[in-house]
Each structure stands twice: as structure tokens, then as C-alpha cells.
Design a protein around this motif. Sequence first.
Motif, PDB file in Angstrom:
ATOM      1  N   PRO A  74     -55.177  13.217 -72.521  1.00  0.00           N
ATOM      2  CA  PRO A  74     -54.134  13.274 -73.549  1.00  0.00           C
ATOM      3  C   PRO A  74     -52.770  12.753 -73.094  1.00  0.00           C
ATOM      4  N   ASN A  75     -52.679  12.229 -71.863  1.00  0.00           N
ATOM      5  CA  ASN A  75     -51.380  11.773 -71.361  1.00  0.00           C
ATOM      6  C   ASN A  75     -51.100  10.333 -71.771  1.00  0.00           C
ATOM      7  N   THR A  76     -51.115  10.106 -73.081  1.00  0.00           N
ATOM      8  CA  THR A  76     -50.825   8.789 -73.644  1.00  0.00           C
ATOM      9  C   THR A  76     -49.918   8.964 -74.854  1.00  0.00           C
ATOM     10  N   TYR A  77     -49.507   7.853 -75.435  1.00  0.00           N
ATOM     11  CA  TYR A  77     -48.608   7.894 -76.580  1.00  0.00           C
ATOM     12  C   TYR A  77     -49.205   8.660 -77.752  1.00  0.00           C
ATOM     13  N   THR A  78     -50.505   8.431 -78.003  1.00  0.00           N
ATOM     14  CA  THR A  78     -51.161   9.091 -79.139  1.00  0.00           C
ATOM     15  C   THR A  78     -51.900  10.362 -78.738  1.00  0.00           C
ATOM     16  N   ARG A  79     -51.958  10.644 -77.432  1.00  0.00           N
ATOM     17  CA  ARG A  79     -52.774  11.713 -76.856  1.00  0.00           C
ATOM     18  C   ARG A  79     -54.269  11.445 -77.015  1.00  0.00           C
ATOM     19  N   GLU A  80     -54.617  10.199 -77.285  1.00  0.00           N
ATOM     20  CA  GLU A  80     -56.004   9.762 -77.325  1.00  0.00           C
ATOM     21  C   GLU A  80     -56.217   8.728 -76.218  1.00  0.00           C
ATOM     22  N   ASP A  81     -57.469   8.366 -75.958  1.00  0.00           N
ATOM     23  CA  ASP A  81     -57.729   7.263 -75.047  1.00  0.00           C
ATOM     24  C   ASP A  81     -57.121   5.984 -75.621  1.00  0.00           C
ATOM     25  N   ILE A  82     -56.397   5.259 -74.783  1.00  0.00           N
ATOM     26  CA  ILE A  82     -55.741   4.025 -75.225  1.00  0.00           C
ATOM     27  C   ILE A  82     -56.123   2.889 -74.284  1.00  0.00           C
ATOM     28  N   VAL A  83     -56.355   1.718 -74.856  1.00  0.00           N
ATOM     29  CA  VAL A  83     -56.548   0.491 -74.085  1.00  0.00           C
ATOM     30  C   VAL A  83     -55.519  -0.522 -74.565  1.00  0.00           C
ATOM     31  N   GLU A  84     -54.801  -1.113 -73.620  1.00  0.00           N
ATOM     32  CA  GLU A  84     -53.857  -2.172 -73.958  1.00  0.00           C
ATOM     33  C   GLU A  84     -54.277  -3.450 -73.238  1.00  0.00           C
ATOM     34  N   ILE A  85     -54.348  -4.537 -73.998  1.00  0.00           N
ATOM     35  CA  ILE A  85     -54.762  -5.830 -73.465  1.00  0.00           C
ATOM     36  C   ILE A  85     -53.570  -6.777 -73.539  1.00  0.00           C
ATOM     37  N   TYR A  86     -53.181  -7.307 -72.382  1.00  0.00           N
ATOM     38  CA  TYR A  86     -52.017  -8.178 -72.281  1.00  0.00           C
ATOM     39  C   TYR A  86     -52.504  -9.625 -72.224  1.00  0.00           C
ATOM     40  N   THR A  87     -52.392 -10.291 -73.354  1.00  0.00           N
ATOM     41  CA  THR A  87     -52.899 -11.649 -73.500  1.00  0.00           C
ATOM     42  C   THR A  87     -51.774 -12.656 -73.277  1.00  0.00           C
ATOM     43  N   HIS A  88     -52.125 -13.940 -73.328  1.00  0.00           N
ATOM     44  CA  HIS A  88     -51.082 -14.957 -73.395  1.00  0.00           C
ATOM     45  C   HIS A  88     -50.385 -14.838 -74.759  1.00  0.00           C
ATOM     46  N   GLY A  89     -49.098 -15.105 -74.770  1.00  0.00           N
ATOM     47  CA  GLY A  89     -48.360 -15.013 -76.026  1.00  0.00           C
ATOM     48  C   GLY A  89     -48.746 -16.118 -76.990  1.00  0.00           C
ATOM     49  N   GLY A  90     -48.343 -15.948 -78.222  1.00  0.00           N
ATOM     50  CA  GLY A  90     -48.677 -16.917 -79.254  1.00  0.00           C
ATOM     51  C   GLY A  90     -49.423 -16.258 -80.385  1.00  0.00           C
ATOM     52  N   ILE A  91     -49.767 -17.032 -81.375  1.00  0.00           N
ATOM     53  CA  ILE A  91     -50.413 -16.488 -82.562  1.00  0.00           C
ATOM     54  C   ILE A  91     -51.925 -16.405 -82.388  1.00  0.00           C
ATOM     55  N   ILE A  92     -52.533 -17.449 -81.823  1.00  0.00           N
ATOM     56  CA  ILE A  92     -53.995 -17.556 -81.803  1.00  0.00           C
ATOM     57  C   ILE A  92     -54.623 -16.580 -80.812  1.00  0.00           C
ATOM     58  N   SER A  93     -54.090 -16.524 -79.581  1.00  0.00           N
ATOM     59  CA  SER A  93     -54.744 -15.727 -78.537  1.00  0.00           C
ATOM     60  C   SER A  93     -54.807 -14.246 -78.905  1.00  0.00           C
ATOM     61  N   VAL A  94     -53.682 -13.669 -79.362  1.00  0.00           N
ATOM     62  CA  VAL A  94     -53.685 -12.238 -79.689  1.00  0.00           C
ATOM     63  C   VAL A  94     -54.559 -11.955 -80.904  1.00  0.00           C
ATOM     64  N   LYS A  95     -54.573 -12.894 -81.857  1.00  0.00           N
ATOM     65  CA  LYS A  95     -55.404 -12.685 -83.058  1.00  0.00           C
ATOM     66  C   LYS A  95     -56.889 -12.718 -82.702  1.00  0.00           C
ATOM     67  N   LYS A  96     -57.276 -13.622 -81.800  1.00  0.00           N
ATOM     68  CA  LYS A  96     -58.679 -13.699 -81.403  1.00  0.00           C
ATOM     69  C   LYS A  96     -59.121 -12.415 -80.686  1.00  0.00           C
ATOM     70  N   VAL A  97     -58.228 -11.883 -79.826  1.00  0.00           N
ATOM     71  CA  VAL A  97     -58.568 -10.647 -79.122  1.00  0.00           C
ATOM     72  C   VAL A  97     -58.633  -9.476 -80.097  1.00  0.00           C
ATOM     73  N   LEU A  98     -57.694  -9.416 -81.027  1.00  0.00           N
ATOM     74  CA  LEU A  98     -57.729  -8.355 -82.044  1.00  0.00           C
ATOM     75  C   LEU A  98     -59.015  -8.445 -82.864  1.00  0.00           C
TER      76      LEU A  98
END
Length: 456
Positions: A74-98
Motif C-alpha cells: 500500500p506504499n504507493t500513491y493509490t495504495r494499490e500496486d502501481i507500474v510506471e513505464i518511462y517511454t521515449h517522449g512523443g505522441i506515438i510511443s506512449v500511445k502504443k505502450v498504453l
Amino acid sequence: MEHTIAAISTATGEAGIGIVRMSGLTSFEIGKKIFKPIKEIDDKNLENRTLRYGHIYDDDKLIDEVLIAFMKGPNTYTREDIVEIYTHGGIISVKKVLDLTLKNGAKIAEKGEFTKRAFLNGRLDLSQAEAVIDMIKAKTDKAYEASINQLEGSLKKDIKKYRDGLLNLLAHVEYSINFTEDGQEELDNSVIIKEGEEILEGLKKLYNSSNRGKIIRDGINTTIIGKPNVGKSSLLNNLAKVNKAIVTDIPGTTRDIIEEYIDIDGVALKISDTAGIRDTDDIVEKIGVDRSLDFAQSADLIIAIFDLSKELDEEDKIVLDLLKGRKAIVLLNKDDLESKLDIDSLNIDENIPVIRISIKNNKGIDKLEETISKMFLQGEIISSNETLVTNIRHQDILGRAINHLESSLNDMKLNIPIDCVEVDLRDSWEILGEITGETIEDDVLDKIFKDFCIGK
């Protein structure tokens, strides 16, 4: 909240990195499925909150080279399990990962859903959750300081203190209702009244801070008005320190509203340069003039500019009429030229400050900024740790709680039956709980979080 949510948590556009965030029971499962590390890692190492380097794959198709963090609740922002993925910036890369997270079982997050989960899971109270969006939208240092102070729990602590006090008074009143009829000694109402008035004084202090709080949070809605070529656009450019508006000697150059946020002593001025007020046959310019009149009617502050180098005319008189009964500042521009304007003929209300300026020579601008600061803050210095009510919802709640508490105290003083006193006292206690979210309806809660951005 059984499903896992996902969203892009960074602004759309070109950037160094983009962040895709997941929260929920299956976020680790999805993360491990789509992420292939350079070095193999086991489940234990996933929980140590260490950034891992690797690649995101859709089956065998490479999507991006990334860093990834697995954060165990629970030691996260939402108190749930969280995964953060740091992609290259831009429109396409983050949208593909999402899209890949959604393909593997996550659901797209609603506006503010991450913060809503933080609230529902007890990490933040509602006032702190609302401070998050205020921090994001802050346009000045003072607005940011006020929101971070609220995020740290300043308002929460005050509301808890007053609710605890009201609960104590309710206990006394309930005792009187339930036990005095059995021969027990009646409680002294003067003690309850004294404690109630102390709570009332504190609530009123919070309520009265809302005027300054609103100014710091939302800024001062300011409109510059005047006839054509008096220096409206030049003033906007001078205050903004940038050539935001086009400046020419041709009357009617400004036809639409030009807006800019300007920081004056830590307070934002949402300042609008309007079309010059005059009679015109040009349809487009006439629309601009009409909008200028509308903006002047709704502004918190009107800055009216007059040309010292010209005599008063009918267009000036239209501007003067707009100042009646309004909070305004009059600027007499072109003080560097020979004066032809009879200042006495303006008949300006004595409560309206009048400042001689020369925008061309940057004369009097500092006096204008100082005057604006004094008008809206009355020269008060706002401490960085002072609790300010910056939210109109909180202001409304405090006002209702104050009314019920005042009614209850007045009834006590008039020796109204104690069960009638109890109703208003309990209403005051319950209403205050709406600020922190302890006594709030679901539809109100949904409306609050819809003001957030997706991914926060």
C-alpha cells in the motif's frame, strides 16, 4: 475497484520522456507480460521500487526501449500496486505502450481516477485530493504554496479540530436530552455556548480567508478598456514583458480579446486586452467592441485608459459609464506629451485610484502594480503556512456550517428546547465533513474528480 486502470500521465507532445501508469491488482501481471528486461529479474526484485531497463514488446514486436518501476501497495500513491513505464517522449510511443496495457487487460482510467482511488483507499482526504489539481493548475508561487499547504493537510487538520469540538458539544447536548429527565443535574449551557462561539470564530476566520484564497488560486479577472489608440495593447505587452498584442497607430487594430496571465506579487492577473470602444460600421470590429463591453461587466477589476494628449470625447464618456459602481483603476497615459485632457471633467469616483503613466517611457507601471496588490490584498503578507480556503466548494460548505452553528447557539441563548438545538448542531458537524469527504454524496464526488486530467 477490482479492475486495473491505465493512462498516460504526461502531457501530449514532444518531450524527453513519456509516462504510462497502471494501478490495480493485475498491474504487475500486465507489466511483466509486456516488459522484457535486459537482465532476468524475479518477483522479489520487482517489489524493491528500482528502475529496470529493458524493452516493451507486443508478443515478438518491439514497441519501445524503456525504464520501468514496479511499486508494491500500500506504499504507493493509490495504495494499490502501481507500474510506471518511462517511454521515449512523443505522441506515438506512449500511445502504443498504453494501447498494449489495454490489450492485456487494463482499462483506460477516467479523469482523476488515480487520485480518486488514493482518496477512497484512505491515503488522502478530499481536501487534499482537490489540492492536487490546484497544484497542477497553479500559475504563481503563492497559488502553488497555498495548494501544497493544503495537500500537506492544513485544512484537513483545521476541519478535524472543529468537527471534534462540535462532536464534543453534541455529546453534552445528547446527555441533556437523554439523562436530565431522569433527575440528573442539567449541564450549564453557558459552557457549551462559550465553546461553540470559539468554534464559530474559527470557522468564520477560515471562511473570511476565501476572498484572498480565491484571488490567489484563480487570479484577478482584469479587463483593459478604453477608446482606440490610448495604449491598451501597449500596456498588456509592458505588463507581460512580451509582445503579445499587435500595436499600431491604426484605430481598431485589436478586434478580439487577447488574454495573458501576469504575476504581480505572487497573485495572477488574468488580463484581457479588449477592442477599442467606439462606434464603427465594421462588422467584425463591432463584434469586438460588444465583447469588450461584456468583459467589462464581468471583470473583477477594470483598468480604464485615457489619453492625456487629447480632449475628452464621447467615446471616453462611454468608458467612464462602465466604471460606475465597479472596482477600477484609471490610467492617464501619454504623460510624456503635452496634456490637453481636463482631468476634472472626468468626474471619477474618489474611491477609484488615478495614476499618470507613460507606457512609452515605462513611467508609472510600478505604481499600477503596487496599487493592484494593495486593492486586492490590502497590503497583507500571506504566510506560506497559513491555511487559506481557495475552493468555492469549501467556501459554500463553511458558510452553511456557520449558519447552522449560529442558529444552534442563538437557540441555546433563548432557552429553546434542547432537542431543537441538537438538530442544527448536528447539521453543522455533518456539513463540515463534506470538505474532507467524510459525509459526501457519490454524485458530488464524481463531479469533483471530473475536473482532473486523465492520468492523475
